[in-house]
Design a protein around this motif. Structure first.
Motif, PDB file in Angstrom:
ATOM      1  N   THR A  74       0.853  -1.184   0.000  1.00  0.00           N
ATOM      2  CA  THR A  74       0.000   0.000   0.000  1.00  0.00           C
ATOM      3  C   THR A  74       0.890   1.236   0.000  1.00  0.00           C
ATOM      4  O   THR A  74       2.059   1.163   0.376  1.00  0.00           O
ATOM      5  N   ALA A  75       0.305   2.353  -0.394  1.00  0.00           N
ATOM      6  CA  ALA A  75       1.103   3.570  -0.565  1.00  0.00           C
ATOM      7  C   ALA A  75       1.849   3.962   0.703  1.00  0.00           C
ATOM      8  O   ALA A  75       2.959   4.464   0.654  1.00  0.00           O
ATOM      9  N   GLY A  76       1.220   3.708   1.865  1.00  0.00           N
ATOM     10  CA  GLY A  76       1.824   4.187   3.108  1.00  0.00           C
ATOM     11  C   GLY A  76       2.764   3.192   3.764  1.00  0.00           C
ATOM     12  O   GLY A  76       3.328   3.488   4.806  1.00  0.00           O
ATOM     13  N   THR A  77       2.932   2.002   3.187  1.00  0.00           N
ATOM     14  CA  THR A  77       3.734   0.988   3.882  1.00  0.00           C
ATOM     15  C   THR A  77       4.888   0.479   3.028  1.00  0.00           C
ATOM     16  O   THR A  77       5.318  -0.646   3.177  1.00  0.00           O
ATOM     17  N   LEU A  78       5.377   1.301   2.129  1.00  0.00           N
ATOM     18  CA  LEU A  78       6.435   0.859   1.229  1.00  0.00           C
ATOM     19  C   LEU A  78       7.807   0.930   1.893  1.00  0.00           C
ATOM     20  O   LEU A  78       8.066   1.806   2.708  1.00  0.00           O
ATOM     21  N   THR A  79       8.675   0.017   1.524  1.00  0.00           N
ATOM     22  CA  THR A  79      10.066   0.126   1.961  1.00  0.00           C
ATOM     23  C   THR A  79      11.028   0.000   0.784  1.00  0.00           C
ATOM     24  O   THR A  79      12.196   0.330   0.892  1.00  0.00           O
ATOM     25  N   LEU A 116      18.048   0.361   6.697  1.00  0.00           N
ATOM     26  CA  LEU A 116      17.701  -0.234   7.988  1.00  0.00           C
ATOM     27  C   LEU A 116      16.228  -0.651   7.996  1.00  0.00           C
ATOM     28  O   LEU A 116      15.883  -1.743   8.450  1.00  0.00           O
ATOM     29  N   GLY A 117      15.368   0.231   7.475  1.00  0.00           N
ATOM     30  CA  GLY A 117      13.933  -0.063   7.423  1.00  0.00           C
ATOM     31  C   GLY A 117      13.671  -1.361   6.680  1.00  0.00           C
ATOM     32  O   GLY A 117      12.885  -2.207   7.118  1.00  0.00           O
ATOM     33  N   ARG A 118      14.339  -1.551   5.551  1.00  0.00           N
ATOM     34  CA  ARG A 118      14.123  -2.782   4.776  1.00  0.00           C
ATOM     35  C   ARG A 118      14.658  -3.999   5.520  1.00  0.00           C
ATOM     36  O   ARG A 118      14.005  -5.040   5.568  1.00  0.00           O
ATOM     37  N   VAL A 119      15.829  -3.851   6.113  1.00  0.00           N
ATOM     38  CA  VAL A 119      16.428  -4.992   6.806  1.00  0.00           C
ATOM     39  C   VAL A 119      15.530  -5.442   7.961  1.00  0.00           C
ATOM     40  O   VAL A 119      15.242  -6.626   8.117  1.00  0.00           O
TER      41      VAL A 119
END
Ligand code: ADP
Length: 881
Positions: free
Chosen positions: A126-131, A359-362
């Motif tokens: 969703t638009a608000g939860t992308l990483t 970091l967010g993706r990891v």
């Protein structure tokens, strides 16, 4: 694929339909081999947005089933376009291999013809939860907001999922619009049956917004027994946080993204600006949309995406604390005075990867080996910067704070450096990212498969010699694995029963064989390769765990690097055009010498024109400037440049002026008369008045208001009357600093009764019949209107202008005779005397009673009724509340 309404759908159809149901209103990406396939209505919608071929597969009730698909390896770019178009996407992955499916079928006793690989929805995009890097704009934060109301107070939980930064705040329900305008979320989540959220908000069960559950979730996420250390959050905030975390859980299918400890945002600590003000000042986006032409577009000199995102945050929420403002300004000044070091810093920062987002993706479990490499490089650079800058003399306090956050990752950086190859790949599945020499057993596995490869190469030479076929080759493909290939005309010898070769495949012109030795070597490669992959995977997990454990201090380092970038970038911008450090104080003054409008100045510079700098000098005794003068004379520009200078100063930036003394502004309002918008067909005058009413209700004596031609969206008499009343109210009731641009000459008479109001105008001159706009501000009323000259300048035909001149002469003669449209105003009592002691016919109370009488209550929805209540309450003067 079989029909949807078949009495007995095929197993795949049944599986698809169950997933389709689960996906709700999201498009379903159904994984089949190397493709994500979409069917039925999903396929139509996606094909139209993506502009890809719509095909068919199987049938449904006699009709072919529409289908389209995107390759898995390039799915991200398609996802990006679907999300941009406002879609949400459910990703259904294969969650077992065909072998596992077969084994399962065997255990369950299902006939093998019915075996179907298990699939489930692993994630909602969703638009608000992308990483994903490809789906995010590097210079823009991507904010998801959840809202929950408790007794008129709206709790707001906001998170940038790409970096985990989370903020909790609350506001009265009628100020929600302003808060949302500041946050500019890409997705909003609200409880069901709650009427106040934005139209496109995602609706979630009310039970997920419980404040106790919200607090428990946050405690669990951060492993703490109480949230007190993070801040004193209210129940409304916690309810919103509960809704937010539950939604993240829902879209992540049970796995949460990176969430940093929530930060309490106190509304009283930042300058308030409502949506209309933000839009009219074009802070982060120009009126046309996009950064070009906006304030940030004109001032951003950051060299990293994280820096630009922090600058946007600074500009969205200017500070009210002189200490904090001075700290930022001191950092800018430090870098401004050191151009050589600044260049060196910016060079270093330019190469720093986006630590926060990696970091967010990891942490979200979507990290790649490349992200680990990014963390290694970013943290190492941070440590180098720390080492260098710790030795710098005369460091401002904020620099010291920042420096302290740049270190402390020595062990992790060292570990990552030893473990990873210099440039790790983005793909994790095929290995090759763990460095040689890091793990002896991995080295051994690699050596074994290397040996086997060499053995196969040697085998090829040997077979050529033994068979005498020079064209013999040992090759590899995904279907057969390793095989021996010879041209068809040489194949006979190998086909012989005792040749030691077994036939695998006949091709046009070539035959393919296997041999026992080749099979054994190939098995060795496969086995060693498989073990090596598993080994790399285990190291990856261990490194990820180490990073997750250090997530908060890594995030702090990322934030510190961004602050360095913003400080140095602002210094760079200030040095380009001699901007000055503003003096910020707690007095009702606004003294700006030679101020400029950063965006207009840059636009003029591009066409080789010079911007005329202008002074502004408001103080307690002269706090409302009424500014007249011809259209296109520079009135709007002057108003906005002063508002922008205030905003920049309180955001901790240098300002486009040669000197600036700025008394803290608690609320900034900017309003533009609606006439320009009339063509859009909405009742823009109504909008203008609603927005103006908000100023009268919300502005305080510490606010700064700019009013640009307010009142022009209606007839002359109405407009003049309203402009007059608004100016008086701002002057006498609110008593705040205000710049008021108007073309009503009649307003000049306000100077007679309003002691802190003064008259100014933008200068123009008529020269040989041509109008020359000087864009220069001068004291005193505008002497005359230059409307006709402006019309000529704009290309209105000479005959029409001549006719207008004749009409004007008549009108003016009439005005001389009667005293003009403001003739009656001489006897108007002072505004102060007008303050109603007792309600009189046109008092707000009376109007309220009238409005109440006129309202058709049965025709109102609960939402409209509530809106009306808010509006009435807003329109009541303060004393009457
Ligand atoms: P007004 O509000 O009086 O109609 P604007 O502020 O919209 O005028 O200005 C019209 C145009 O004049 C701007 O687009 C800009 O090109 C030019 N202008 C405005 N102020 C200045 C200035 N101080 N120096 C140079 N040009 C200016």
């Amino acid at each position: 694929m079989a029909a949807r309404d078949d009495p007995k759908p095929t197993p795949m159809m049944a599986q698809y339909l169950a997933l389709r149901e689960e996906a709700g209103d999201a498009l379903l990406f159904y994984r089949m081999g190397d493709f994500f396939e979409l069917f039925f209505e999903d396929a139509r919608r996606a094909a139209a947005i993506l502009d890809i071929a719509l095909t068919t597969r199987g049938e449904h009730g006699g009709q072919p089933i529409p289908m389209c698909g995107v390759p898995v390896h390039s799915a991200e770019s398609y996802l990006a376009r679907l999300i941009k178009a406002g879609e949400r996407v459910a990703i259904a992955e294969q969650v077992e291999t065909p072998e596992e499916a077969k084994a399962r079928a065997k255990r369950e006793g299902t006939p093998s013809s019915k075996v179907l690989v298990g699939r489930s929805i692993v994630r909602l995009v969703t638009a608000g939860t992308l990483t994903e890097e490809a789906l995010l704009e590097p210079r823009r934060a991507n904010v998801l907001v959840a809202l929950a109301e408790l007794r008129g107070t709206v709790g707001i939980a906001a998170v940038d999922v790409s970096t985990g930064a989370m903020v909790l705040e609350e506001c009265p329900a009628d100020l929600l619009g302003a808060a949302l305008a500041r946050l500019a979320p890409s997705e909003v989540v609200v409880p069901e049956d709650w009427p106040h959220g934005p139209e496109e908000a995602i609706v979630r069960p009310r039970t997920t917004f419980a404040s106790d559950a919200g607090a428990e979730r946050l405690k669990a996420v951060h492993g703490v027994a109480t949230l007190d250390a993070f801040g004193a959050f209210t129940r409304a905030m916690l309810a919103a946080a509960g809704g937010l975390v539950s939604y993240l859980d829902h879209v992540g299918r049970g796995s949460l993204p990176l969430l940093l400890p929530p930060v309490l945002r106190e509304t009283a600590k930042t300058m308030a600006m409502d949506a209309a003000t933000r839009a009219s000042l074009e802070i982060l986006e120009s009126a046309q949309g996009g950064r070009a032409g906006s304030l940030i577009g004109a001032i951003d000199r950051c060299v990293t995406g994280a820096g630009s995102r922090l600058l946007a945050e600074d500009l969205s929420a200017p500070l009210l604390d002189t200490g904090e403002i001075e700290a930022r300004l001191a950092l800018v000044q430090f870098w401004q005075g050191r151009p050589i070091e600044r260049a060196r810093l910016r060079d270093a920062l330019r190469g720093v990867p986006d630590l926060g987002r990696a970091l967010g993706r990891v942490v979200a479990g979507r990290g790649s080996p490349r992200d680990l490499g990014a963390l290694r490089d970013g943290l190492a650079e941070a440590a180098r910067l720390h080492h260098w800058l710790s030795g710098a003399p005369d460091r401002p306090a904020l620099l010291d704070t920042v420096l302290a956050r740049l270190t402390g990752h020595g062990a992790l950086t060292d570990h990552l450096s030893r473990a990873l190859v210099p440039t790790p790949p983005t793909e994790r599945a095929s290995g090759g990212f763990i460095a040689d020499g890091y793990d002896a057993s991995l080295d051994a596995l690699r050596a074994a498969s290397g040996d086997a490869r060499r053995a196969i190469a040697a085998m090829e030479a040997r077979y050529r010699e033994e068979t005498g076929i020079a064209a013999l080759k040992i090759r590899h493909n995904g279907v057969l694995g390793y095989f021996i290939e010879v041209p068809a005309r040489h194949a006979d010898a190998l086909m012989a029963a005792d040749s030691g070769f077994t036939h695998r495949q006949t091709m046009a012109g070539a035959m393919r064989f296997n041999s026992l030795t080749l099979h054994e070597e190939a098995a060795r490669i496969a086995e060693a390769g498989g073990h090596a992959l598993a080994c790399e995977e285990a190291h990856f997990e261990a490194l990820v765990a180490e990073i997750v454990a250090a997530r908060e201090s890594i995030a702090a380092t990322a934030a510190a690097l961004a602050r360095l970038d913003v400080g140095a970038g602002n210094a760079e911008r200030a040095s380009e055009a001699d901007w000055c450090r503003p003096e910020v104080l707690d007095k009702p003054c606004l003294t700006i010498t030679a101020g400029r409008h950063p965006v207009v100045e840059a636009a003029l510079a591009r066409s080789g024109e010079r911007f005329v700098a202008n002074d502004c000098g408001l103080d307690a005794h002269d706090r409302l400037w009424l500014i007249g003068g011809p259209n296109m004379g520079g009135k709007s520009t002057f108003l906005r440049q002063n508002a922008l200078i205030v905003l920049l100063a309180q955001a901790g930036c240098f300002v486009p002026a040669s000197a600036a003394r700025i008394g803290l502004v608690d609320r900034l309002f900017s309003r533009v008369g609606a006439a320009d918008n009339l063509a859009r067909g909405r009742s823009t005058f109504m909008v203008e008045m609603v927005e103006t009413a908000a100023i009268l209700a919300q502005a305080t004596h510490r606010s700064f208001v700019i009013l640009d031609e307010v009142g022009r969206g209606t007839s002359t008499y109405d407009g003049l009357a309203l402009a007059w009343a608004v100016a008086e109210a701002v002057h006498s009731q609110i008593g705040c600093r205000c710049l008021f641009a108007t073309h009503y000459h009649e307003l000049a008479r306000l100077a007679e009764t309003c002691e802190a109001l003064s008259l100014h105008h933008v200068r123009a001159r008529e020269w040989q019949g041509d109008l020359v706009l000087l864009h220069e501000l001068a004291e005193g009323p505008a002497d005359r209107s230059y409307g006709l000259a402006v019309a000529r300048l704009a290309g209105v035909p000479a005959s029409v202008v001549a006719r207008a001149k004749a009409v004007l002469a008549k009108l003016e003669a009439q005005r001389e005779a009667t005293g003009g449209i403001a003739a009656g105003l001489g006897d108007l009592p002072l505004f102060a005397n007008l303050k109603p002691a007792a309600p009189e016919p046109a008092s707000p109370e009376h109007q309220l009673a009238e409005a109440l009488r006129a309202a058709d209550l049965d025709a109102l929805t609960p939402r409209e009724a509530l809106d009306l209540l808010y509006e009435w309450k807003r329109n009541l003067p303060k004393a009457a509340r």
